[in-house]
Motif scaffolding. Structure first.
Motif, short mmCIF file in Angstrom:
data_model
loop_
_atom_site.label_atom_id
_atom_site.label_comp_id
_atom_site.label_asym_id
_atom_site.label_seq_id
_atom_site.Cartn_x
_atom_site.Cartn_y
_atom_site.Cartn_z
N ARG A 231 0.83 -1.21 0.00
CA ARG A 231 0.00 0.00 0.00
C ARG A 231 0.86 1.26 0.00
O ARG A 231 0.55 2.26 -0.66
N GLU A 232 1.92 1.26 0.74
CA GLU A 232 2.79 2.43 0.77
C GLU A 232 3.40 2.67 -0.61
O GLU A 232 3.52 3.81 -1.06
N SER A 233 3.74 1.59 -1.25
CA SER A 233 4.32 1.72 -2.59
C SER A 233 3.29 2.31 -3.56
O SER A 233 3.59 3.21 -4.36
N GLU A 234 2.04 1.79 -3.48
CA GLU A 234 0.98 2.31 -4.36
C GLU A 234 0.67 3.78 -4.04
O GLU A 234 0.45 4.61 -4.94
N HIS A 235 0.63 4.12 -2.74
CA HIS A 235 0.34 5.51 -2.35
C HIS A 235 1.41 6.45 -2.86
O HIS A 235 1.12 7.55 -3.36
N ASP A 236 2.65 6.02 -2.73
CA ASP A 236 3.74 6.87 -3.21
C ASP A 236 3.64 7.10 -4.72
O ASP A 236 3.86 8.20 -5.22
N ALA A 237 3.27 6.00 -5.43
CA ALA A 237 3.13 6.14 -6.89
C ALA A 237 1.98 7.09 -7.23
O ALA A 237 2.09 7.96 -8.12
N ASP A 238 0.80 6.90 -6.53
CA ASP A 238 -0.35 7.79 -6.78
C ASP A 238 -0.02 9.23 -6.43
O ASP A 238 -0.42 10.18 -7.12
N GLN A 239 0.66 9.42 -5.33
CA GLN A 239 1.00 10.78 -4.91
C GLN A 239 1.90 11.45 -5.94
O GLN A 239 1.73 12.63 -6.26
N ALA A 240 2.82 10.67 -6.46
CA ALA A 240 3.72 11.22 -7.47
C ALA A 240 2.92 11.60 -8.73
O ALA A 240 3.17 12.64 -9.36
N ARG A 241 1.93 10.72 -9.10
CA ARG A 241 1.10 11.03 -10.27
C ARG A 241 0.26 12.29 -10.04
O ARG A 241 0.15 13.17 -10.90
N ARG A 242 -0.36 12.39 -8.84
CA ARG A 242 -1.19 13.56 -8.55
C ARG A 242 -0.36 14.84 -8.54
O ARG A 242 -0.79 15.88 -9.03
N GLU A 243 0.80 14.75 -7.96
CA GLU A 243 1.64 15.95 -7.94
C GLU A 243 2.03 16.36 -9.35
O GLU A 243 2.07 17.55 -9.68
N SER A 244 2.29 15.36 -10.19
CA SER A 244 2.65 15.67 -11.57
C SER A 244 1.47 16.32 -12.31
O SER A 244 1.63 17.31 -13.03
N GLU A 245 0.25 15.73 -12.11
CA GLU A 245 -0.94 16.30 -12.75
C GLU A 245 -1.23 17.70 -12.22
O GLU A 245 -1.60 18.61 -12.99
N PHE A 246 -1.08 17.93 -10.92
CA PHE A 246 -1.34 19.24 -10.33
C PHE A 246 -0.37 20.26 -10.89
O PHE A 246 -0.75 21.40 -11.23
N ASP A 247 0.91 19.83 -10.96
CA ASP A 247 1.91 20.76 -11.47
C ASP A 247 1.59 21.15 -12.92
O ASP A 247 1.70 22.33 -13.31
N ALA A 248 1.19 20.14 -13.72
CA ALA A 248 0.86 20.43 -15.12
C ALA A 248 -0.36 21.34 -15.22
O ALA A 248 -0.40 22.30 -16.01
N SER A 249 -1.40 21.03 -14.40
CA SER A 249 -2.62 21.84 -14.41
C SER A 249 -2.34 23.26 -13.94
O SER A 249 -2.86 24.23 -14.48
#
Length: 672
Positions: free
Chosen positions: A71-89
């Motif tokens: 779960r920690e691994s998945e959360h870290d991956a999702d968090q990285a994706r969200r941060e990337s999407e937020f930065d792009a947006s």
């Protein structure tokens, strides 16, 4: 097992109790192997259960740790994706916001050309009718200051179209002229949608809505100099109405008014000559060189054959600059209304208001109220500024018709002219500054039947207040002039009325003179005048005071009742009553119904026939006195089937005697 009886559960045998105690001891103190009970069923010991629990706990902890790591691994991956999407947006929003800031205050530098210095991304150049700005410095690399090269083919890549942004800026400006609306027909779903555009379409139609049709603008910044006729005609043809705002609407071409159309304004302002105050008004003013026989023309169009229900209200028609008719309505049928319209500056050879060739309608043809039709200052024309032809059942209330304005001269014609009108009523109106106030002229087809002038003012006229000149074959009838106000101001006129070919009229001449037929005047009451009135069958009643201060009518004047006099009360004649008298010297002779006293003076017997006993109608008697002053007898015989003293024989009046004859209003005479 000590006894191992095998008894069923619930046994009270001491042996079974001992076996149970042994089983319990093994379960609590055993090392872990399963222990059979007294029935031979294996049971886990306490120690064995603890061992299994510990083993399960270790397994669960291992599984939990592994799952938590996943779960920690998945959360870290999702968090990285969200941060990337937020930065792009966020970067996109920053770019959009930057463009908004750059476009929040666009400044146009004019048309694209070579050598234009651009110092801000909010400055635009126009190419092909569209605004363009340099692409923003982020993320593009087009920075300012920038000098245009002049070759759009190669340089256009450095620019972006900013039409929407500049449009938003202009719409947001308080003085913008981009937010618009176009009139559209009301749709069937109006009661459901209630759109603002539909609400606006319910308002009056203004020529300003079609100002795009106005092309002739001598002074573009002054709408009062424009030719508004295309816009007004469009509102007439498409919507049947034109609502004029305050101001001058100049026209160079004729305005066509279809049946049922309406032209209204904000008021006519002052009338006549010089303005005495600044009054807001709506004015239609044809320019010099106007094209058309009349400024406003209303007539029937296919499939209609008459002009119906046209309305004009609250505006001025200023004809002072043109030599054309003003408002001409042809074949007016019914429902026409003219209210508070001032038609001024009419040329001396034209009509300000002309009802041309009216038609007999089902109801009131014209209602005209509180309006004015005036000629120009010091006009000497012979054409009446107002002319009505063959109108039927119309009312003119509180209007003014002037043959000239300015107060110094009067025209040589009439102020208002009517020809072949029936059921015409003129109430409380004024005619002035003309030779004749109201002229009732001849129409080639229709008679004038029923024309009432009640409470009207006749002022500053040269000769006559009311003049009637219908044709001999189309005699006018039922003319009435009641409670007039004859006002001598700038000019003094002699005649109240001058009437020819008129039957059944009533004329209140007041202290003015009245002329009735072939030049006979009421001041010359002689055989000629009585012959004109009586034998021509006109039966006109003339009411007049002898002067301006006398309170009684016909004082010191002769009064004649041509159709008989009936009184419900006694008649007192302090000055005596004159009666018709004739002298018979010849024989034979006939007594007339109008005879009252006969004198017979003969030396030989005379024979005479009485008038019919019912000459005045059934029940109305004739009284006759016969005095024989001759030397011979006079014999009077009844006419036809009449009787005399109950017989058909004659009655003899001897010489030197007086006889009285009376009829019974039926068929008999009586004499004594």
């Amino acid at each position: 097992m000590a006894y191992n009886t095998g008894n069923a559960p619930g046994s009270t045998s001491p042996k079974d109790l001992i076996d149970n105690a042994e089983d319990f001891d093994l379960l609590l103190t055993g090392v872990g192997a399963p222990v059979p009970n007294r029935l031979g069923v294996p049971l886990k010991s306490w120690k064995g259960m603890e061992g299994e629990h510990n083993a399960d706990q270790i397994r669960r902890e291992a599984e939990f740790d592994a799952d938590q790591t996943r779960r920690e691994s998945e959360h870290d991956a999702d968090q990285a994706r969200r941060e990337s999407e937020f930065d792009a947006s966020q970067a996109q929003r920053e770019d959009v916001f930057g463009q908004f800031l750059e476009g929040a205050g666009w400044t146009s530098l004019g048309g694209y050309a070579s050598g234009i210095p651009i110092v801000s991304h909010s400055q635009t150049v126009e190419y092909g009718g569209q605004p363009y700005a340099l692409k923003p410095s982020v993320p593009a690399s087009i920075s300012v200051p920038y000098i245009t090269a002049g070759d759009w083919t190669t340089e256009s890549v450095n620019f972006k179209l900013v039409g929407d942004n500049s449009l938003r800026q202009e719409i947001a400006a308080p003085d913008n002229d981009l937010t618009g609306w176009e009139r559209r027909p009301i749709t069937a779903d109006f009661y459901l949608n209630r759109k603002a555009s539909q609400q606006l379409s319910l308002t009056g139609v203004s020529p300003w809505e079609f100002r795009n049709l106005v092309t002739d603008k001598p002074t573009p910044t002054d709408p009062g100099t424009w030719d508004w006729s295309p816009a007004v005609n469009h509102s007439m043809s498409e919507y049947g109405e034109s609502e004029l705002s305050n101001g001058v609407f100049g026209v160079a071409q004729q305005i066509i008014v279809p049946p049922g159309a309406v032209i209204t304004g904000k008021g006519p302002g002052y009338a006549g000559g010089t303005a005495y105050s600044s009054i807001r008004s709506s004015t239609i003013r044809p320019w010099a060189g106007f094209v058309g026989t009349s400024v406003i023309s209303g007539k029937a169009v296919t499939p209609d054959n008459v002009l119906t229900a046209v309305q004009f209200a609250q505006f001025k028609l200023d004809l002072s600059l043109c030599d054309n008719h003003g408002l001409v309505l042809e074949d007016t049928y019914d429902g026409a209304i003219i209210s508070n319209v001032h038609i001024v500056g009419t040329s001396k050879t034209k009509r300000g208001l002309w009802f041309k060739k009216g038609a007999y309608g089902l109801g009131q043809t014209v209602l005209m109220e509180n309006s004015q039709v005036l000629a120009r200052t010091n006009s000497d024309g012979v054409v009446a500024p107002f002319f009505a032809e063959a109108l039927n059942e119309s009312n003119i209330i509180g209007c003014k018709f002037f043959g000239s304005v300015g107060g110094a001269t009067a025209s040589l014609g009439a102020a208002a002219e009517f020809a072949g009108c029936s059921g015409m009523n003129l109430y409380g109106s004024s005619v002035a500054f003309a030779d004749v106030g109201v002229l009732i002229s001849d129409d080639p087809v229709r008679k004038t039947i029923g024309f009432l002038q009640d409470g009207c003012t006749y002022e500053a006229l040269r000769t006559t207040a009311v003049k009637a000149r219908p044709g001999a074959s189309r005699r006018a009838s039922q003319l009435r002039v009641i409670a007039p106000r004859y006002y001598d101001s700038v000019f003094t006129f002699t005649n109240a009325v001058d009437v020819d070919n008129t039957d059944g009229g009533y004329f209140d001449c007041d202290f003015k003179s009245g002329i009735f037929g072939a030049g006979s005047t009421q001041a010359t009451i002689d055989t000629q005048r009585q012959q004109n009135i009586t034998d021509s069958g006109t039966f006109n009643w003339i009411r007049s005071r002898p002067n301006a201060i006398e309170q009684y009518s016909a004082t010191n004047k002769r009064a004649r009742f041509l159709a008989g006099l009936t009184a419900d009360a006694s008649i007192l004649a302090t000055g005596g009553i004159g009666q018709n008298i004739r002298t018979f010297t010849a024989s034979p002779g006939t007594v007339l119904a109008t005879d009252r006293i006969l004198i017979v003076n003969r030396t030989a017997t005379g024979n005479y026939t009485l008038s019919a006993a019912n000459s005045f109608g059934t029940g109305k008697a004739q009284l006759l006195t016969v005095r024989n002053i001759g030397s011979a007898s006079a014999n009077f015989s009844p006419a036809g089937a009449d009787t005399l003293n109950g017989t058909g024989m004659a009655f003899t009046v001897l010489p030197g005697t007086v006889a009285s004859f009376s009829s019974d209003g039926a068929g008999g005479w009586f004499a004594q």
